[in-house]
Design an enzyme around this catalytic site. Structure first.
Site, PDB file in Angstrom:
ATOM      1  N   GLU A 217     -24.689  31.715 -74.119  1.00 49.49           N
ATOM      2  CA  GLU A 217     -24.840  33.170 -74.176  1.00 49.49           C
ATOM      3  C   GLU A 217     -23.504  33.770 -73.738  1.00 49.49           C
ATOM      4  O   GLU A 217     -23.200  33.866 -72.548  1.00 49.49           O
ATOM      5  CB  GLU A 217     -25.985  33.627 -73.260  1.00 49.49           C
ATOM      6  CG  GLU A 217     -27.330  33.014 -73.605  1.00 49.49           C
ATOM      7  CD  GLU A 217     -27.814  33.406 -74.994  1.00 49.49           C
ATOM      8  OE1 GLU A 217     -27.475  34.515 -75.453  1.00 49.49           O
ATOM      9  OE2 GLU A 217     -28.517  32.606 -75.630  1.00 49.49           O
ATOM     10  N   CYS A 252     -22.576  42.166 -71.217  1.00 47.83           N
ATOM     11  CA  CYS A 252     -22.072  41.461 -72.408  1.00 47.83           C
ATOM     12  C   CYS A 252     -22.364  42.213 -73.689  1.00 47.83           C
ATOM     13  O   CYS A 252     -21.647  42.056 -74.682  1.00 47.83           O
ATOM     14  CB  CYS A 252     -22.645  40.048 -72.460  1.00 47.83           C
ATOM     15  SG  CYS A 252     -24.453  39.985 -72.480  1.00 47.83           S
TER      16      CYS A 252
END
Length: 500
Positions: A217, A252
């Site tokens: 991720e 993110c």
């Protein structure tokens, strides 16, 4: 024994113990999985305040962001997983080609084994515990390593979580780069990493030594497009600035930069200024709602980006206080495409806004760079929206909002290419940590065998095979239990008819 040697021994012992625990079969039962998820839920309830305070100490988080963006999502996902776990653990039956008749086929979800979860600093609770939930739900033994950069959260997880969970099967280790390096030298059955693409490549390289599957991720530069057809420019500016400034931009999936149509460009810049004042007042440094950068090093990195583009590009903001790890929410214009703010992931409260006239140039720019973790589109033109989502590849795409996709438990969250691989959340967390094992069952009576498959081979046998495999239909699903029930029903009908 040196500190490094002690750390290495602790890690090796933990790994050995986890492998032994998994080999015992203890983690495979529904009862064990449900009990551990329940214990994790109790931990989160008992330590909500301590985790909230730790997030404030590490990242300057307001309680709303600490609970709303980190803790609450964990609780909701835990409830969802616990509610559905028994159903997810059941085999999934599939169709079987007619030429295999009689047969049955099923997919069994079995745990990988011993799993390593490496947590990040930006959302150190949810992005560490959410993968842990999935790994437990799938029946794995797990070792989690929280980020050393958020030391207050790390301490709570290390000191308190082991009081609630099965320490034979779930372990927490702490430390810096040397600990992570030692962990990656070991053979894991699955590695789940959240962090930067640079470190993600290191993790993947280490995993390749043992052909260990990985979920990465990562991040990247997630673009935002404000189209000419946007319905509510004020709302778009509000959502973009919230998405950029939540957790001081250390998200993110935060909007990394904006392409705004020339029709709305000046108005959008002005609205961004207004929204920042509305959110944080005249001096965001004094606002309790605005967080802090995780480290002085990252403050300096962001300051370097601001200094490179210069004062002429600053629409609002630009102030940096390294002592407080504070970077002011900053909107930039007229930046060079070669500047760091446009070539590196920002991961902070800086927002470059670029003007565009031709959407083709926007698409070309995005496609020439690495695939982003997400794509944000603010528009009402459905044809354009469909074109953008079809032509631009990204981990996810969101129309007319920011960040919300992360909270959707019914869809996988993850990247593509440079922004990551693998998806999780909800049921997808369960499958992320499960090996989908197909099992085919056939009858062992010779009368039901297919003799043409055995040597000596012949052209006639091959023609039979060609014909059988070309049949477009599948065998109806038949189980022994089903046959027994059908026979019992038929016998009942015959008996009732006889009496009648």
């Amino acid at each position: 024994m040196s500190k490094i040697a002690k750390e290495a021994k602790v890690i090796a012992d933990s790994w050995s113990n986890l492998n032994a625990a998994f080999a015992s079969g203890k983690t495979k039962s529904y009862a064990w999985r449900y009990a551990q998820l329940g214990a994790l839920k109790v931990f989160l309830k008992d330590h909500e305040n301590s985790l909230k305070e730790a997030l404030n100490a590490d990242l300057g988080r307001h309680p709303f962001e600490a609970i709303g963006l980190d803790l609450l999502g964990c609780m909701v996902e835990l409830d969802y997983i616990m509610k559905n776990l028994k159903t997810w653990m059941k085999p999934t039956y599939t169709e079987v080609p007619l030429w295999m008749t009689p047969a049955s086929s099923e997919i069994v979800y079995e745990p990988f084994g011993t799993v390593l979860v490496l947590g990040p600093f930006n959302y150190p609770v949810s992005l560490t515990l959410s993968p842990l939930m999935g790994a437990i739900a799938a029946g794995n033994c797990v070792l989690i390593k929280p980020s050393e950069m958020t030391s207050a959260v790390e301490k709570v997880l290390y000191d308190e979580l082991p009081r609630y969970i099965d320490n034979d099967c779930i372990k927490v280790v702490t430390g810096g780069v040397s600990v992570t390096t030692d962990l990656l030298k070991l053979r894991w059955d699955k590695i789940f990493f959240t962090g930067s693409p640079r470190v993600g490549k290191i993790v993947m390289k280490a995993a390749s030594e043992f052909l260990t599957p990985v979920s990465l991720e990562l991040g990247g530069k997630s673009p935002t497009i404000i189209d000419e057809s946007v319905g509510d420019l004020d709302l778009a500016a509000q959502r973009v600035m919230w998405g950029k400034c939540a957790n001081a931009g250390q998200t993110c999936i935060a909007p990394d930069y904006v392409f705004c149509h020339e029709k709305h460009y000046d108005a959008f810049l002005e609205l961004c200024k207004q929204k920042l004042k509305q959110f944080y007042g005249a001096d965001p440094q004094r606002a309790v709602d605005f967080g802090r950068i995780v480290s002085t090093m990252h403050c300096q990195r962001l300051k370097g980006m601001i200094d490179e583009v210069g004062p002429k590009s600053i629409v609002v903001g630009g102030k940096v206080d390294e002592n407080e790890k504070y970077v002011e929410p900053t909107v930039l214009k007229d930046v060079s495409m070669n500047s760091k703010v446009m070539t590196e992931e920002i991961f902070g409260p800086l927002l470059p806004v670029l003007k565009y006239k031709d959407i083709n140039a926007v698409i070309k720019h995005i496609k020439e760079n690495e695939k982003p973790l997400t794509l944000y589109i603010f528009a009402r033109n459905r044809r354009l929206i469909d074109r953008l989502t079809n032509e631009i590849s990204s981990g996810s795409a969101v129309v007319n909002d920011c960040l919300y996709q992360f909270a959707n438990l019914y869809a996988p969250f993850g990247g593509v290419g440079e922004s990551g691989m693998g998806g999780y959340h909800g049921h997808f967390s369960f499958t992320c940590f499960s090996h989908r094992r197909p099992i085919l069952r056939r009858d062992d009576h010779a009368i039901l065998d297919v003799p043409f498959r055995y040597p000596p081979y012949s052209d006639f046998a091959l023609s039979i095979f060609r014909f059988a495999m070309s049949l477009p239909i599948n065998q109806p699903r038949i189980t022994y239990c089903g046959l027994f029930k059908a026979a019992l029903w038929a016998a009942s009908v015959v008996a009732v008819s006889a009496v009648w």
